[in-house]
Design a protein around this motif. Structure first.
Motif, PDB file in Angstrom:
ATOM      1  N   PRO A 276       0.811  -1.229   0.000  1.00  0.00           N
ATOM      2  CA  PRO A 276       0.000   0.000   0.000  1.00  0.00           C
ATOM      3  C   PRO A 276       0.843   1.278   0.000  1.00  0.00           C
ATOM      4  O   PRO A 276       0.382   2.316  -0.433  1.00  0.00           O
ATOM      5  N   LYS A 277       2.063   1.198   0.509  1.00  0.00           N
ATOM      6  CA  LYS A 277       2.929   2.393   0.518  1.00  0.00           C
ATOM      7  C   LYS A 277       4.253   2.022  -0.132  1.00  0.00           C
ATOM      8  O   LYS A 277       5.238   1.730   0.533  1.00  0.00           O
ATOM      9  N   PRO A 278       4.288   2.076  -1.451  1.00  0.00           N
ATOM     10  CA  PRO A 278       5.465   1.562  -2.176  1.00  0.00           C
ATOM     11  C   PRO A 278       6.679   2.492  -2.070  1.00  0.00           C
ATOM     12  O   PRO A 278       6.557   3.642  -1.650  1.00  0.00           O
ATOM     13  N   LEU A 279       7.819   1.977  -2.481  1.00  0.00           N
ATOM     14  CA  LEU A 279       9.085   2.698  -2.375  1.00  0.00           C
ATOM     15  C   LEU A 279       8.994   4.131  -2.906  1.00  0.00           C
ATOM     16  O   LEU A 279       9.458   5.072  -2.257  1.00  0.00           O
ATOM     17  N   LEU A 280       8.393   4.318  -4.080  1.00  0.00           N
ATOM     18  CA  LEU A 280       8.379   5.662  -4.674  1.00  0.00           C
ATOM     19  C   LEU A 280       7.635   6.646  -3.771  1.00  0.00           C
ATOM     20  O   LEU A 280       8.037   7.794  -3.609  1.00  0.00           O
ATOM     21  N   ARG A 281       6.537   6.176  -3.204  1.00  0.00           N
ATOM     22  CA  ARG A 281       5.776   7.024  -2.290  1.00  0.00           C
ATOM     23  C   ARG A 281       6.623   7.344  -1.058  1.00  0.00           C
ATOM     24  O   ARG A 281       6.645   8.487  -0.582  1.00  0.00           O
ATOM     25  N   ARG A 282       7.322   6.344  -0.548  1.00  0.00           N
ATOM     26  CA  ARG A 282       8.149   6.571   0.635  1.00  0.00           C
ATOM     27  C   ARG A 282       9.302   7.534   0.331  1.00  0.00           C
ATOM     28  O   ARG A 282       9.650   8.392   1.135  1.00  0.00           O
ATOM     29  N   LEU A 283       9.879   7.385  -0.859  1.00  0.00           N
ATOM     30  CA  LEU A 283      10.966   8.283  -1.263  1.00  0.00           C
ATOM     31  C   LEU A 283      10.479   9.728  -1.277  1.00  0.00           C
ATOM     32  O   LEU A 283      11.145  10.621  -0.749  1.00  0.00           O
ATOM     33  N   ALA A 284       9.314   9.935  -1.896  1.00  0.00           N
ATOM     34  CA  ALA A 284       8.787  11.299  -1.972  1.00  0.00           C
ATOM     35  C   ALA A 284       8.521  11.840  -0.573  1.00  0.00           C
ATOM     36  O   ALA A 284       8.887  12.981  -0.255  1.00  0.00           O
ATOM     37  N   ASP A 285       7.906  11.019   0.277  1.00  0.00           N
ATOM     38  CA  ASP A 285       7.650  11.457   1.653  1.00  0.00           C
ATOM     39  C   ASP A 285       8.938  11.880   2.349  1.00  0.00           C
ATOM     40  O   ASP A 285       9.000  12.943   2.974  1.00  0.00           O
ATOM     41  N   SER A 314      -0.738  13.570  -5.807  1.00  0.00           N
ATOM     42  CA  SER A 314      -0.455  13.701  -4.379  1.00  0.00           C
ATOM     43  C   SER A 314      -0.862  12.423  -3.649  1.00  0.00           C
ATOM     44  O   SER A 314      -1.717  11.678  -4.131  1.00  0.00           O
ATOM     45  N   PRO A 315      -0.238  12.154  -2.503  1.00  0.00           N
ATOM     46  CA  PRO A 315      -0.576  10.938  -1.751  1.00  0.00           C
ATOM     47  C   PRO A 315      -2.048  10.849  -1.389  1.00  0.00           C
ATOM     48  O   PRO A 315      -2.582   9.747  -1.323  1.00  0.00           O
ATOM     49  N   ASP A 316      -2.742  11.980  -1.188  1.00  0.00           N
ATOM     50  CA  ASP A 316      -4.162  11.855  -0.837  1.00  0.00           C
ATOM     51  C   ASP A 316      -4.994  11.399  -2.039  1.00  0.00           C
ATOM     52  O   ASP A 316      -6.172  11.081  -1.897  1.00  0.00           O
ATOM     53  N   LYS A 317      -4.386  11.367  -3.207  1.00  0.00           N
ATOM     54  CA  LYS A 317      -5.034  10.734  -4.361  1.00  0.00           C
ATOM     55  C   LYS A 317      -4.341   9.404  -4.662  1.00  0.00           C
ATOM     56  O   LYS A 317      -4.371   8.922  -5.784  1.00  0.00           O
ATOM     57  N   CYS A 318      -3.723   8.850  -3.676  1.00  0.00           N
ATOM     58  CA  CYS A 318      -2.950   7.597  -3.730  1.00  0.00           C
ATOM     59  C   CYS A 318      -1.834   7.670  -4.772  1.00  0.00           C
ATOM     60  O   CYS A 318      -1.349   6.663  -5.265  1.00  0.00           O
ATOM     61  N   GLY A 319      -1.416   8.905  -5.073  1.00  0.00           N
ATOM     62  CA  GLY A 319      -0.242   9.089  -5.925  1.00  0.00           C
ATOM     63  C   GLY A 319       1.028   8.916  -5.103  1.00  0.00           C
ATOM     64  O   GLY A 319       0.988   8.766  -3.886  1.00  0.00           O
ATOM     65  N   PHE A 320       2.151   8.950  -5.817  1.00  0.00           N
ATOM     66  CA  PHE A 320       3.427   8.801  -5.126  1.00  0.00           C
ATOM     67  C   PHE A 320       3.973  10.154  -4.667  1.00  0.00           C
ATOM     68  O   PHE A 320       4.826  10.216  -3.800  1.00  0.00           O
ATOM     69  N   GLY A 321       3.503  11.239  -5.279  1.00  0.00           N
ATOM     70  CA  GLY A 321       3.945  12.553  -4.829  1.00  0.00           C
ATOM     71  C   GLY A 321       5.306  12.970  -5.333  1.00  0.00           C
ATOM     72  O   GLY A 321       5.922  13.865  -4.766  1.00  0.00           O
ATOM     73  N   LEU A 322       5.794  12.342  -6.420  1.00  0.00           N
ATOM     74  CA  LEU A 322       7.047  12.816  -7.009  1.00  0.00           C
ATOM     75  C   LEU A 322       6.788  14.191  -7.641  1.00  0.00           C
ATOM     76  O   LEU A 322       5.648  14.586  -7.878  1.00  0.00           O
ATOM     77  N   ASP A 323       7.879  14.913  -7.906  1.00  0.00           N
ATOM     78  CA  ASP A 323       7.709  16.301  -8.332  1.00  0.00           C
ATOM     79  C   ASP A 323       7.497  16.460  -9.825  1.00  0.00           C
ATOM     80  O   ASP A 323       6.751  17.327 -10.260  1.00  0.00           O
ATOM     81  N   ALA A 324       8.166  15.648 -10.618  1.00  0.00           N
ATOM     82  CA  ALA A 324       8.069  15.801 -12.065  1.00  0.00           C
ATOM     83  C   ALA A 324       8.449  14.478 -12.722  1.00  0.00           C
ATOM     84  O   ALA A 324       9.003  13.587 -12.079  1.00  0.00           O
TER      85      ALA A 324
ATOM     86  N   ASP B 316     -11.420   8.585  -8.560  1.00  0.00           N
ATOM     87  CA  ASP B 316     -10.841   9.939  -8.478  1.00  0.00           C
ATOM     88  C   ASP B 316      -9.743  10.014  -7.417  1.00  0.00           C
ATOM     89  O   ASP B 316      -9.044  11.014  -7.317  1.00  0.00           O
ATOM     90  N   LYS B 317      -9.605   8.953  -6.624  1.00  0.00           N
ATOM     91  CA  LYS B 317      -8.444   8.850  -5.728  1.00  0.00           C
ATOM     92  C   LYS B 317      -7.474   7.797  -6.264  1.00  0.00           C
ATOM     93  O   LYS B 317      -6.709   7.212  -5.514  1.00  0.00           O
ATOM     94  N   CYS B 318      -7.568   7.558  -7.546  1.00  0.00           N
ATOM     95  CA  CYS B 318      -6.759   6.563  -8.264  1.00  0.00           C
ATOM     96  C   CYS B 318      -6.946   5.167  -7.697  1.00  0.00           C
ATOM     97  O   CYS B 318      -6.137   4.269  -7.872  1.00  0.00           O
ATOM     98  N   GLY B 319      -8.094   4.976  -7.027  1.00  0.00           N
ATOM     99  CA  GLY B 319      -8.460   3.636  -6.585  1.00  0.00           C
ATOM    100  C   GLY B 319      -9.072   2.857  -7.736  1.00  0.00           C
ATOM    101  O   GLY B 319      -9.280   3.377  -8.832  1.00  0.00           O
ATOM    102  N   PHE B 320      -9.343   1.589  -7.462  1.00  0.00           N
ATOM    103  CA  PHE B 320      -9.939   0.750  -8.492  1.00  0.00           C
ATOM    104  C   PHE B 320     -11.467   0.811  -8.447  1.00  0.00           C
ATOM    105  O   PHE B 320     -12.136   0.464  -9.416  1.00  0.00           O
TER     106      PHE B 320
END
Lengths: 543, 543
Positions: A276-285, A314-324, B316-320
């Motif tokens: 649920p919280k993959p490496l890329l998300r953790r890196l951005a955090d 953004s993480p609240d959209k379950c994104g990873f939150g990287l910048d670009a 819309d939260k990138c969920g399934f």
């Protein structure tokens, strides 16, 4: 791993009266550290901490001392978290005290993402010397050109002396023949003094094929997934926490001990982590917490092939939150129009409307069927501003992965080179140029390696031949292992430019100056821009 | 694939004056359809449509006729999208006209998710007859018990006559010895007439090891990922669109031609799709559009091991956007407390506070380190209501994957069986019980197979022995391939229950009646509930 003010808690850490060694080696029932030089030579048994970690503080060991780890098989290995491999991937590690370096960039706080104008270099071929130190002499040139950020291809210690950097096996050890950690710190320091940000390309999807002894230490790899370059990293299986920590610690390492302003994450679509919280998300955090803590601008750029904004959501959209993220589609759309190429992935491009879409939406493939991929490809860019996409008309891959490593300047006439430059630099995205592009450098950028294992060299040669079976360039494929292949790729930015090269250079300078001066060229909100096209005349209007 | 009113556009489709055959066979330069019975026997060349699809309409072919496809190798195969395999996985397919069945459930619109009280059955062992038809006689019993939804373990045609269903290789063909498509339609129709919803367990993560000829047709599989049960499905590589369409079409097929009310997606963490709009997201989109179109309640339930609400988050939260997921953690927390087991994954459980957390947050592991998995595990449940989690104290896996297939009733005293029932049925989640559980059935539920390939049988036997190397049950592991193993698993719901069994049955009825009658037991908002625990007394208070 990263605690108490972002210290990296693995490897050799110099303390007041000695050095702490700490290693994750769950596959070994005992671990010794062999001190090979300095005042404290000898073998010291390390203490198990639990969960496969071993540590010991050895009095008298200091900056510059060499060491190896000995596992319960009796075999000895360099430190997986070595900060320096002075004699290459198979030889002892060296203790490095980062406090020895005197930074003189006080007050440096980085630059905003929107101001990134990126210059990508390969340290080994950017100068005749091929060192970090030698890059420094050209920083004024880059500043005058209008560059604001230097992006350095990977510098993790690789087998041999010649490598693009993606075969790195010691991700904490800057390549020894580039100048090691001392040289790299001097370069970053010098950049900051000139007002240049510095981005490091890091490879978190695989390890190189030679000199990687991680399997003897722990469960770094998995067979659950496969990458084109070897086994995938174990980021979501048993014993994956320390592997995650290795990479999280690596990001912290470059941004603290080396003060990098950003990291470019290589091919993130080959980093597999289904938690649920993959490496890329953790890196951005972690990097963004670090940004807050240090009051410095810090960015994560992803290279990615899937056209997926989940990376930058953004993480609240379950994104990873990287910048670009890099936008290869922009490149392909532009290049296919300029050159008329239709082989490989250019098969999917060549329509004028695709360049228009690249200007409007960054991604050209947002769900459409791709003939080259033989499947639907990509998703929409949603509301993300243009400043979250990096564009280019050339980069190390787009030049170096060609059969003959030819740049656009090898085939395009002057006016088209200038058109390519303008399309990128005046675009509503972050522009990136590849070293030498700014004056139409004619040297190729070949693929080169320097592995010591002859079988491996043969495999690489064979792979290159297969990859380019349908290449359009005349002549033999240069031997990746030949020193001459590397030498042909060395460029010359220092010499005065004449004729066409001078024209090109002046044009690039003008374009960057325009981008800096005109407020309209700093608008990244895509809905604030109208794009109109005249396909027959191949003219795009941007407002 | 799914167009024009949700017709499945692959396989044999009966038209007014013949039958249309359509198959994806990109690996074959030609495809013939061999009509083996009926008025139009003979060989007919199919027309290529492009992208590897072939189709032809053959006059005179009707419901009941048998056929095979012949590829350019000359070999013949059943239809990958066969609606019926009357003689098993290796033999000809049969044309089925779904319009022949007369539905008599008019007005059925399904039931709201919040009212799901699920009864899981395996068709082959639920009755002595082991058929769809034989299930029908017990529907009144289920209604009286308080059940609102029947969940059927997978019915895709499997090798042999005895199988849990997860070795299915014809995902559109209901198991022939259960009664085939006609029998299944009769069962669904009968359920709806009794007011019962019907959920089908479907397997989209792999195909079974015998009778799967998909590789001869197209690129259904990938080597990029691996599952514990065989090659992973190709959902994001070259030629993956038709594979996606196969599964999307399958979901549409069960919910239209068979009028299922929901699908339970088996082990979705082994469905690999790294595209921006992965299969699970597409499935939810299609099923929900279908729900709107038909004005019927339709739900997707996921089995998943990652404790990740991305499954049920909205798009819309990138969920399934799936409707609900199984919550194994609830089971493990409950069972470890009841039985004191500490082997296998129960190693991670056994604390009273974990059951309390299961009541508060559904997932017990929301990022904590798991000793069993040797890594951090899970993520938070966020704001999702309890109606998005399915809980149980037993199910086919939790019983059948035990060394001796023993149910809780084999070891627990009566009062603990009742406690387990109350904990599940009065929980703020959707309760599921496993056939026979409601009266303390003592028959085991074994793992059984009926493959014809002796080598394969040996492999399965070996696998089971390795899996249970550390099992706690006394005695030999039953031979999965023995008919007696299957027969021992057949249960008897029909006979009058006496003694302890009668007590248990009455208690289950009472619990379901309470759940139906008391408004407080229909509140799923987790923040509206307070959970207090007295660990020493092992008492939980819910308000």
């Amino acid at each position: 791993m990263v605690a108490g003010g972002w210290r990296v808690e693995l490897g050799a850490t110099v303390l007041k009266d000695g050095t702490q060694f700490r290693v994750w080696a769950p596959k070994s029932k005992t671990v010794n550290v062999l001190i090979l030089s300095g005042k404290a030579t000898g073998t010291v048994a390390m203490q198990p901490e639990g969960k496969g970690y071993y540590s010991i503080t050895v009095p008298g060991v200091a900056d510059g001392d060499r060491y190896l780890y000995q596992l319960d098989s009796g075999r000895t290995f360099p430190d997986p978290v070595s900060r320096y491999q002075p004699d290459g991937v198979h030889e002892p590690s060296q203790v490095v005290d980062p406090e020895q370096f005197l930074w003189s960039e006080e007050g440096w706080q980085g630059i905003p993402l929107e101001q990134y104008r990126i210059y990508e270099i390969h340290v080994g071929t950017f100068t005749v010397e091929g060192t970090f130190e030698a890059v420094i002499q050209h920083l004024d040139y880059l500043v005058e050109l209008g560059i604001t950020a230097l992006e350095i291809m990977p510098v993790s210690q690789c087998p041999g002396r010649r490598n693009w950097g993606y075969d790195g096996v010691y991700h904490f050890a800057p390549q020894s023949n580039y100048g090691g950690p001392e040289g790299l710190r001097r370069l970053v320091n010098a950049c900051h003094r000139k007002g240049l940000a510095v981005v490091l390309d890091v490879v978190y999807n695989h390890f190189g094929p030679e000199g990687c002894y991680l399997d003897d230490f722990g469960h770094y790899f998995t067979d659950k997934y496969r990458t084109p370059w070897g086994r995938a990293m174990n980021l979501d299986g048993a014993d994956s926490d320390p592997v995650l920590e290795y990479f999280l610690g690596n990001a912290a390492y470059w941004t603290t001990e080396f003060r990098f302003d950003g990291l470019r994450l290589d091919a993130v679509d080959w980093i597999f982590d289904q938690t649920p919280k993959p490496l890329l998300r953790r890196l951005a955090d972690e990097i963004h917490q670090h940004r807050e803590r240090l009051g410095r601008q810090l960015y994560l750029f992803a290279e990615n092939d899937t056209n997926d904004v989940r990376l930058i959501n953004s993480p609240d959209k379950c994104g990873f939150g990287l910048d670009a993220q890099w936008c290869d589609n922009f490149h392909h759309a532009l290049r296919a129009l300029l050159t008329g190429e239709i082989t490989g992935y250019y098969e999917d491009f060549g329509q004028f409307s695709q360049l228009q879409k690249a200007f409007e939406e960054a991604f050209v493939y947002t769900g459409e069927y791709s003939r080259y991929r033989r499947r639907r490809h990509g998703g929409p860019t949603e509301k993300h501003p243009g400043s979250q996409f990096v564009v280019f008309s050339q980069n190390h891959d787009q030049v170096g992965n060609r059969k003959c490593g030819d740049r656009l300047s090898a085939t395009l006439p002057l006016n088209q080179l200038l058109l390519a430059a303008a399309t990128v630099i005046l675009s509503p995205y972050l522009p990136l140029i590849f070293m030498g592009e700014e004056y139409g450098e004619r040297a190729p950028f070949h693929y080169f390696i320097d592995h010591t294992d002859p079988e491996l060299v043969e495999l690489v040669r064979k792979g290159k031949h297969e990859e380019h079976a349908s290449g359009i360039c005349e002549g033999d494929i240069p031997d990746p292992a030949a020193e001459s292949t590397f030498e042909e790729s060395v460029i010359d930015v220092a010499s005065p430019k004449e004729g066409e090269q001078a024209v090109i250079l002046a044009f690039y300078r003008k374009l960057f100056a325009l981008r800096t001066a005109l407020p309209a060229l700093q608008v990244y909100q895509r809905d604030a821009m109208a794009v109109a096209g005249l396909p027959e005349q191949k003219v795009l209007f941007l407002r």
